[in-house]
Design a protein around this motif. Sequence first.
Motif, short mmCIF file in Angstrom:
data_model
loop_
_atom_site.label_atom_id
_atom_site.label_comp_id
_atom_site.label_asym_id
_atom_site.label_seq_id
_atom_site.Cartn_x
_atom_site.Cartn_y
_atom_site.Cartn_z
N VAL A 68 0.85 -1.19 0.00
CA VAL A 68 0.00 0.00 0.00
C VAL A 68 0.88 1.24 0.00
O VAL A 68 0.73 2.14 -0.84
CB VAL A 68 -0.95 0.01 1.22
N THR A 69 1.84 1.30 0.90
CA THR A 69 2.67 2.50 1.07
C THR A 69 3.45 2.85 -0.19
O THR A 69 3.43 4.00 -0.65
CB THR A 69 3.65 2.29 2.24
N ILE A 70 4.16 1.89 -0.76
CA ILE A 70 5.02 2.18 -1.92
C ILE A 70 4.20 2.56 -3.16
O ILE A 70 4.50 3.57 -3.81
CB ILE A 70 5.98 1.00 -2.19
N PRO A 71 3.16 1.80 -3.54
CA PRO A 71 2.35 2.25 -4.68
C PRO A 71 1.68 3.59 -4.47
O PRO A 71 1.58 4.41 -5.40
CB PRO A 71 1.31 1.13 -4.83
N PHE A 72 1.22 3.87 -3.24
CA PHE A 72 0.63 5.18 -2.98
C PHE A 72 1.66 6.29 -3.24
O PHE A 72 1.33 7.33 -3.81
CB PHE A 72 0.13 5.26 -1.53
N ILE A 142 -2.54 -11.05 -8.37
CA ILE A 142 -3.99 -10.92 -8.53
C ILE A 142 -4.67 -10.62 -7.20
O ILE A 142 -5.52 -9.71 -7.11
CB ILE A 142 -4.58 -12.20 -9.16
N ALA A 143 -4.32 -11.37 -6.16
CA ALA A 143 -4.97 -11.16 -4.86
C ALA A 143 -4.68 -9.77 -4.32
O ALA A 143 -5.57 -9.09 -3.78
CB ALA A 143 -4.50 -12.23 -3.86
N THR A 144 -3.43 -9.31 -4.47
CA THR A 144 -3.08 -7.98 -3.96
C THR A 144 -3.70 -6.89 -4.81
O THR A 144 -4.13 -5.86 -4.29
CB THR A 144 -1.56 -7.80 -3.90
N PHE A 145 -3.76 -7.11 -6.12
CA PHE A 145 -4.45 -6.15 -6.98
C PHE A 145 -5.89 -5.95 -6.51
O PHE A 145 -6.36 -4.82 -6.35
CB PHE A 145 -4.45 -6.61 -8.43
N ALA A 146 -6.60 -7.05 -6.29
CA ALA A 146 -8.00 -6.95 -5.86
C ALA A 146 -8.10 -6.23 -4.53
O ALA A 146 -8.94 -5.34 -4.34
CB ALA A 146 -8.61 -8.35 -5.76
N PHE A 147 -7.23 -6.60 -3.59
CA PHE A 147 -7.25 -5.98 -2.26
C PHE A 147 -7.00 -4.48 -2.34
O PHE A 147 -7.78 -3.67 -1.81
CB PHE A 147 -6.20 -6.65 -1.37
N VAL A 148 -5.93 -4.07 -3.01
CA VAL A 148 -5.55 -2.65 -3.03
C VAL A 148 -6.50 -1.83 -3.89
O VAL A 148 -6.82 -0.69 -3.55
CB VAL A 148 -4.08 -2.49 -3.49
N PHE A 149 -7.00 -2.41 -4.97
CA PHE A 149 -7.92 -1.65 -5.83
C PHE A 149 -9.21 -1.34 -5.08
O PHE A 149 -9.75 -0.24 -5.18
CB PHE A 149 -8.23 -2.44 -7.10
N VAL A 222 3.91 -5.66 -6.99
CA VAL A 222 3.44 -5.51 -8.38
C VAL A 222 1.92 -5.35 -8.41
O VAL A 222 1.39 -4.45 -9.08
CB VAL A 222 3.89 -6.71 -9.22
N GLY A 223 1.22 -6.20 -7.68
CA GLY A 223 -0.24 -6.11 -7.66
C GLY A 223 -0.73 -4.79 -7.12
O GLY A 223 -1.69 -4.19 -7.65
N GLY A 224 -0.10 -4.30 -6.06
CA GLY A 224 -0.48 -3.02 -5.49
C GLY A 224 -0.24 -1.87 -6.44
O GLY A 224 -1.06 -0.94 -6.55
N ALA A 225 0.91 -1.91 -7.14
CA ALA A 225 1.23 -0.84 -8.09
C ALA A 225 0.24 -0.82 -9.25
O ALA A 225 -0.18 0.26 -9.70
CB ALA A 225 2.66 -1.02 -8.59
#
Length: 234
Positions: A68-72, A142-149, A222-225
Motif C-alpha cells: 500500500v505505502t510504496i504504490p501510494f 492478482i490477490a493484492t491487486f484486488a485488495f488494493v484496488f 506488483v499487484g499493489g502498483a
Amino acid sequence: MDGFIGEFFGTMILILLGAGTGASISLNKAYAKGQGWLFVCISWGMAVTMGVYVAGALGSDGHLNPAVTIPFALFGMFPWSEVLPYLAGQFLGAFVGAALVIIQFAPHFKESKGEESGNSVGIFATRPAIKSSLFNFISEVIATFAFVFILVNLGNFTVGLKPFIVGMLIVVIGSALGSTTGFAINPARDWGPRLAYTLLPVPNGGSGEWWYSWVPMCGPLVGGAIAVGLKTIL
C-alpha cells in the motif's frame, strides 16, 4: 514519528493476532488445533481491522503494508518523505508481533516436534499449496491487486467502521483467492515473521523457507502498483 509509531504498533497487533491464529490452529495441545480455512480468513480479517484501528489512533494512515505505502507514493497519493518511517514501522512491528507469538506459545512449540506436528514457518509466513514459482507469483499479484484496488476506493480507511470493512475485505480475499499461496498480500506480514521464526529460538523450529520469500515480496508490490496506477487513470 507518528507514522512510524502508528505503523509499528498497528502491524504488531496485526501479526500478534494473525500469526497467533496460525499457532492456535497448528500446534499440539492448542485448543483451536485443526480449525479450517474460514476460521483463518475471519481471524486474519479481524486482525487487520484491529491493527488499522490502532495505527489510526496513533497517528498513521493505517497502511500496515508496503504494497500500500510504496504504490501510494509512486502515484503521488503519499509523500515519499514518509515512506521509510512507514516501512520501518511495518517490518519491525511484524517482527515484534511474531516474537510475542513465539513467547505466548512456547510450551506448545515444545510439544510440537517436526512439521508433521504443525510446527513450521507456515504459522508465521506464507507457503504455496502447489509449488509453481510463476503461478505463485501471479496468485499474489492478482490477490493484492484486488485488495488494493478495493482499498483505494474506500477513501480514508482508518475512520468509523471502515477498518471493519477492510477486515471484511481481507476475509473475502482470503476465502476467494488466498488458498493458493496463503495470501500474503503484504511483504511485511510475511518477511517480518519469517525472519523472527528464522532468528529467534523457536522450540523445535524448522526452516524459514527463504527460497520462497521473493514471491510474497514481489507479487504484492506488483499487484499493489497495478491497482493504484489503474485508479489514477480512471
